[in-house]
Design an enzyme around this catalytic site. Structure first.
Site, PDB file in Angstrom:
ATOM      1  CE1 TYR A 144      -3.994  -1.868   0.557  1.00 16.36           C
ATOM      2  CE2 TYR A 144      -2.784  -3.209   1.914  1.00 16.36           C
ATOM      3  CZ  TYR A 144      -4.041  -3.133   1.267  1.00 16.36           C
ATOM      4  OH  TYR A 144      -4.932  -3.963   1.069  1.00 16.36           O
ATOM      5  CG  ASN A 167     -11.305  -2.430  -7.994  1.00 12.88           C
ATOM      6  OD1 ASN A 167     -11.811  -1.401  -8.688  1.00 12.88           O
ATOM      7  ND2 ASN A 167     -10.354  -3.346  -8.179  1.00 12.88           N
ATOM      8  CB  CYS A 175      -7.704  -3.684  -5.863  1.00 14.93           C
ATOM      9  SG  CYS A 175      -8.823  -4.977  -5.733  1.00 14.93           S
ATOM     10  CG  HIS A 176      -5.786  -9.496  -7.258  1.00 13.30           C
ATOM     11  ND1 HIS A 176      -6.521  -9.278  -8.205  1.00 13.30           N
ATOM     12  CD2 HIS A 176      -4.790 -10.446  -7.709  1.00 13.30           C
ATOM     13  CE1 HIS A 176      -5.921  -9.660  -9.307  1.00 13.30           C
ATOM     14  NE2 HIS A 176      -4.818 -10.301  -9.104  1.00 13.30           N
ATOM     15  CD  GLU A 202      -2.469 -12.254 -10.833  1.00  9.79           C
ATOM     16  OE1 GLU A 202      -1.304 -11.495 -10.318  1.00  9.79           O
ATOM     17  OE2 GLU A 202      -3.478 -11.485 -11.174  1.00  9.79           O
TER      18      GLU A 202
END
Length: 205
Positions: A144, A167, A175-176, A202
């Site tokens: 962040y 979001n 945003c993850h 991912e």
């Protein structure tokens, strides 16, 4: 003596179950008619995914909302009716490309989304944060604090968290990929298990 069969009024007889194919054709005609008449402002559809059913909604500008089941899809549509337009219709054909790209993402064959986005639900600093998120590459993360610095407000760490938590386009706008400085997940609209799944997907690619 055998009792006669009862006489059933045909008007009271149960109706046969409607033909699903016929209903689909009728809905397609309704969808096409609404679009032609300019009376369809928000098209929506619900698609299955490994993280549960996702509500997708789009305006003529692009995808405006992605919602997890835990957000209550009916409540999300009601909010869109209040904030954007009450002229909403289930229109799967309008969301077909978004569904295709999401399917590819969850299959591990797509790393970036190429969809027009309608960002009207986010403004000011929150919009700046959300516009930065796609720059965090697939399989990478930022804290962040790093995001706050990247958008020119290094002290606005808490505000970055709020922007991510609100979001309107999760998964598509990633945003993850934003974590706390210590590497823990932090909050996520879809819940920590969904955030863990997306990061694991991912990382495995």
């Amino acid at each position: 003596m055998t009792a006669p069969d009862p006489v059933v009024d045909p008007m009271l007889a149960p109706l046969a179950a409607p033909d699903p194919a016929l209903l689909d054709r009728l809905h397609a005609r309704l969808e096409a008619g609404a679009a032609a008449a300019g009376s369809l402002d928000i098209a929506y559809s619900v698609t299955g995914s490994p993280v549960g059913p996702l509500l997708l909604a789009a305006t003529e500008r692009g995808l405006v909302r992605v919602a997890f089941a835990g957000e209550n899809h009916d409540a999300v549509l009601a909010a869109l009716a209040d904030r954007v337009s009450p002229r909403i219709l289930r229109a799967p054909s309008r969301l077909a490309e978004a569904v295709r790209q999401l399917d590819e993402y969850f299959a591990g064959t797509r790393r970036t989304f190429e969809l027009p986005l309608d960002r009207r639900l986010s403004k000011g600093f929150r919009l700046s944060v959300l516009e930065h998120l796609p720059r965090i590459g697939y399989g990478r993360t930022e804290s962040y604090a790093q995001v706050a610095a990247a958008v020119g407000s290094p002290k606005a760490v808490r505000a970055v968290g709020t922007a991510c938590a609100t979001n309107p386009l999760p998964v598509v706008v990633p945003c993850h990929r934003v974590l706390r400085t210590d590497g823990t997940y932090g909050g996520y609209l879809g819940g920590p298990a969904v955030k863990a799944y997306l990061l694991g997907l991912e990382a495995a690619a």
